[in-house]
Design an enzyme around this catalytic site. Structure first.
Site, PDB file in Angstrom:
ATOM      1  N   CYS A 192       0.844  -1.060   0.050  1.00 33.38           N
ATOM      2  CA  CYS A 192       0.038  -0.046   0.014  1.00 33.38           C
ATOM      3  C   CYS A 192       0.655   1.120   0.135  1.00 33.38           C
ATOM      4  O   CYS A 192       2.130   1.144   0.056  1.00 33.38           O
ATOM      5  CB  CYS A 192      -1.047  -0.006   1.177  1.00 33.38           C
ATOM      6  N   SER A 224      -4.550  -4.896  -2.460  1.00 28.32           N
ATOM      7  CA  SER A 224      -5.251  -5.877  -1.739  1.00 28.32           C
ATOM      8  C   SER A 224      -4.330  -7.130  -2.103  1.00 28.32           C
ATOM      9  O   SER A 224      -4.146  -7.548  -3.161  1.00 28.32           O
ATOM     10  CB  SER A 224      -6.533  -6.172  -2.271  1.00 28.32           C
ATOM     11  N   ILE A 225      -3.927  -7.807  -0.958  1.00 30.78           N
ATOM     12  CA  ILE A 225      -2.911  -9.078  -1.107  1.00 30.78           C
ATOM     13  C   ILE A 225      -3.565 -10.297  -0.324  1.00 30.78           C
ATOM     14  O   ILE A 225      -3.471 -11.387  -0.462  1.00 30.78           O
ATOM     15  CB  ILE A 225      -1.324  -8.678  -0.645  1.00 30.78           C
ATOM     16  N   ILE A 226      -3.751  -9.830   0.934  1.00 30.15           N
ATOM     17  CA  ILE A 226      -4.364 -10.643   2.095  1.00 30.15           C
ATOM     18  C   ILE A 226      -5.828 -10.140   2.703  1.00 30.15           C
ATOM     19  O   ILE A 226      -5.874  -8.959   2.731  1.00 30.15           O
ATOM     20  CB  ILE A 226      -3.462 -11.107   3.099  1.00 30.15           C
ATOM     21  N   ASN A 248       1.702  -0.082   5.676  1.00 28.10           N
ATOM     22  CA  ASN A 248       2.135  -0.270   4.105  1.00 28.10           C
ATOM     23  C   ASN A 248       3.082  -1.673   4.339  1.00 28.10           C
ATOM     24  O   ASN A 248       4.191  -1.308   5.064  1.00 28.10           O
ATOM     25  CB  ASN A 248       2.986   0.783   3.581  1.00 28.10           C
ATOM     26  N   GLY A 249       2.683  -2.782   3.949  1.00 27.91           N
ATOM     27  CA  GLY A 249       3.715  -3.786   4.188  1.00 27.91           C
ATOM     28  C   GLY A 249       2.990  -5.268   4.244  1.00 27.91           C
ATOM     29  O   GLY A 249       1.741  -5.249   3.889  1.00 27.91           O
ATOM     30  N   ILE A 264      13.892 -11.075 -17.881  1.00 28.88           N
ATOM     31  CA  ILE A 264      13.908 -10.106 -19.219  1.00 28.88           C
ATOM     32  C   ILE A 264      15.386 -10.316 -19.698  1.00 28.88           C
ATOM     33  O   ILE A 264      16.279 -10.653 -19.099  1.00 28.88           O
ATOM     34  CB  ILE A 264      13.892  -8.693 -19.015  1.00 28.88           C
ATOM     35  N   SER A 289      11.953 -11.626  -4.940  1.00 25.89           N
ATOM     36  CA  SER A 289      13.241 -11.393  -5.396  1.00 25.89           C
ATOM     37  C   SER A 289      14.289 -11.852  -4.603  1.00 25.89           C
ATOM     38  O   SER A 289      13.885 -12.782  -3.457  1.00 25.89           O
ATOM     39  CB  SER A 289      13.446 -10.042  -5.642  1.00 25.89           C
TER      40      SER A 289
END
Length: 632
Positions: free
Chosen positions: A2, A52-54, A75-76, A291, A363
């Site tokens: 967020c 929205s993730i969870i 945020n996180g 890439i 990552s």
């Protein structure tokens, strides 16, 4: 993932205009395209943009605690929120949602600021306690998530996830900090202890601020640090088993999501290790993205495809034009502050590719810093051995004199580029490592700067904070100190900034499993021989992952994203290079000696010298000045 923003009055709790907080949030809407909200009370305003993730529908923000006594914007991600929730429920806490945000509220009400030690995740949040009339601003241990702050003339403190969230506030001054210019020209980015604008700060990683109405704003306080001063004991087999345990935990904990999840795959050791452990943890094919370039010397897609085939991933790759310079102006908009890591361009492209398939991507960032994977760390360890043998009274005159007269030869094979090594050996370890980490050495910066900027800087040099950090580090050796600096200085300012802004600009959440703090603390305690063996850095990780990955993935020379900036400035960007001297931004500031700039530009375009990296920094600075509307 967020974006957050807010305003807090430290003195008299004046009313906060909700529309002002709305504008701050709208400026960072790309960080949270799925929802928004604003809450205000006397002296406080909190705003939120949601990706929205969870708990996709059940955790809107700003969020109040169950009893209504606290409110948060966050945020996180908190990866251990389910374990914390069970513990808090056992102590009487009641929850109305299934996400991690409400767990932070309950943890604060139970443990106060000590709740931070219990959170395993990446985060920046603002939590207001209505009973105590206190605001807690906090940032995660390694600084994965950013938080900018500015004290304003009306007595308020404004904060936001990105600088652009503060730029829309009418009381924010747009005056450049000359020290930030010195920092930027040294490192290629503005480090976390500085901002390009006077009066703007970044909350340091592993720090919090606790602010209360009617008092002076409290400074940041550190709640976490990485300690290199202790050593683990054990056989290679035991250390390898413990390492694998931590790596698995880091990966599996970051695979929690209610949206499509995948991974970046470059074909290097770290991203390949993450993909291997993800594949081990799920029956479904992992979605991977990479890439490449249509120039064979720059392209690593073959290695990525080898790993993708080995683990049966759903692999997506795209060839990017290495002459992708038309995206430069977009980079300026994304990063706000001048940012000259040219790998930001391919990073943006792989984030765009990933977002076409997933909302969350894992990552491999962090392992090089924590486990000595950079060549400069290996070189530094060798230099430290030399410093231990040759007395300082002999080193300084001998190597300093040789380094002063040795020609600079960026074009030569690496073993013949001795100038920097000689100058480094003449100094102590901290000074030497600062030189190796810098992009432009102090003597060249002094040549580039105008008399005006030189006067403004006085005796300040950008290397000073890094040198002080290394000398005061909780460490036993020079290698420890170098890794400490990479984790506390380089990682936040360059690597994490690059990935956060690029990923969030396309609404993608990037997670770094190799930055799990338990894994970082384990790496900091390893004996030297487990980190570096011969010329191999990151040795224990490579040795451990031999059971998963082929030798040519583990032991080939390290290669990062490469952007051909030197060629650009001799070709399609030659006019841009010449325009730097007369460009509206730099010309307005008077920071540089125009005659010197013209000389290096023409020397580069003609092929007499290679100043591509410097020209890239100057161009990005020029464009950022215009973007930020800095008066000079």
């Amino acid at each position: 993932m967020c974006g957050i923003a807010g305003i807090f009055h430290c003195g008299v709790p004046k009313p906060v205009d909700p529309s002002r907080v709305v504008r701050m949030c709208d400026a960072i809407a790309h960080r949270g395209p799925d929802g928004s909200g604003v809450w205000t009370a006397a002296g406080i305003g909190l705003g939120h943009r949601r990706l929205s993730i969870i708990d996709l529908e059940g955790s809107p923000q700003p969020m109040h605690s169950a009893d209504g006594d606290a409110v948060i914007v966050f945020n996180g991600e908190i990866y251990n929120f389910r374990e914390l929730r069970r513990e808090l429920e056992g102590q009487g806490a009641v929850f109305r949602t299934d996400g991690d945000t409400e767990v932070i509220l309950a943890a604060w009400q139970r443990w106060g600021v000590d709740c931070l030690d219990r959170l395993n995740g990446m985060f920046a949040f603002a939590l207001y306690d209505l009973k105590r009339k206190e605001l807690l601003l906090a940032r995660d241990r390694l600084g994965v998530k950013p938080l900018f702050m500015a004290e304003l003339s009306d007595g308020s403190l404004a904060f936001a996830s990105e600088l652009k969230g503060l730029l829309v506030h009418p009381l924010l001054r747009r005056e450049a900090d000359p020290r930030a210019v010195e920092d930027y020209m040294t490192w290629g980015y503005v480090p976390d202890h500085r901002s390009i604008l006077k009066g703007v700060e970044k909350l340091p990683a592993g720090h919090f601020r606790l602010l209360k109405h009617g008092t002076q704003p409290a400074p940041p306080r550190q709640w976490w640090d990485v300690d290199f001063s202790n050593r683990k004991q054990g056989s290679v087999a035991d250390l390898s088993a413990e390492l694998l345990h931590h790596m698995r935990d880091g990966v599996t904990s970051r695979m929690q999501a209610d949206v499509p999840l995948g991974a970046f795959l470059s074909g290097g050791v770290d991203s390949s290790s993450v993909v291997a452990l993800m594949s081990e943890a799920t029956q479904d094919p992992v979605t991977t993205c990479s890439i490449g370039f249509d120039v064979a010397a720059l392209d690593e897609t073959g290695y990525a495809e080898t790993v993708a085939k080995q683990f049966g991933t759903s692999h997506h790759s795209r060839i990017v034009d290495p002459n992708d310079f038309h995206a430069i102006d977009r980079l300026v908009q994304i990063y706000d502050e001048p940012f000259a890591d040219a790998s930001a361009l391919p990073t943006l492209r792989v984030c765009e590719l990933a977002r076409e398939h997933v909302t969350v991507a894992l990552s491999g960032d962090g392992a090089d810093e924590a486990f000595a994977g950079y060549r400069r760390q290996v070189f530094h360890a060798r230099e430290e051995q030399a410093r231990g043998i040759i007395p300082a009274g002999l080193r300084k005159p001998l190597f300093g004199s040789l380094g002063a007269v040795w020609p600079k030869a960026d074009w030569a094979p690496r073993p013949l580029r001795a100038k920097s090594t000689l100058l480094s050996l003449a100094e102590d370890g901290a000074v030497g490592y600062a030189r190796s980490l810098s992009v432009i050495p102090p003597e060249l910066r002094e040549h580039l700067f105008s008399d005006k900027l030189t006067r403004q800087l006085g005796d300040y040099r950008a290397e000073q904070p890094l040198i002080e950090m290394m000398r005061n580090a909780p460490a036993q050796s020079g290698l420890d100190r170098a890794q400490y600096a990479d984790l506390k200085f380089w990682l936040q300012g360059d690597i994490l900034t690059k990935v956060d802004r690029a990923s969030m600009s396309v609404g993608l959440e990037a997670r770094e499993p190799l930055l799990d703090h338990r894994l970082i603390e384990f790496g900091a305690a390893l004996p030297h021989k487990a980190r570096i063996k011969g010329t191999q850095g990151k040795w224990l990780i490579k040795n451990t992952m031999e059971r998963y990955l082929p030798q040519d993935i583990l032991y080939r020379p390290k290669q990062g994203f490469v952007t051909p900036i030197s060629e650009w400035f001799r070709g399609p960007l030659a006019a841009e290079a010449r325009g730097i001297v007369s460009g509206a931004g730099l010309a307005r500031t008077g920071w540089f000696d125009n005659k010197v700039l013209s000389g290096i530009i023409e020397d580069h375009i003609s092929g007499k010298s290679d100043y591509g990296r410097i020209l890239w920094q100057l161009m990005m600075l020029d464009k950022s000045i215009d973007h930020l509307s800095i008066a000079g």
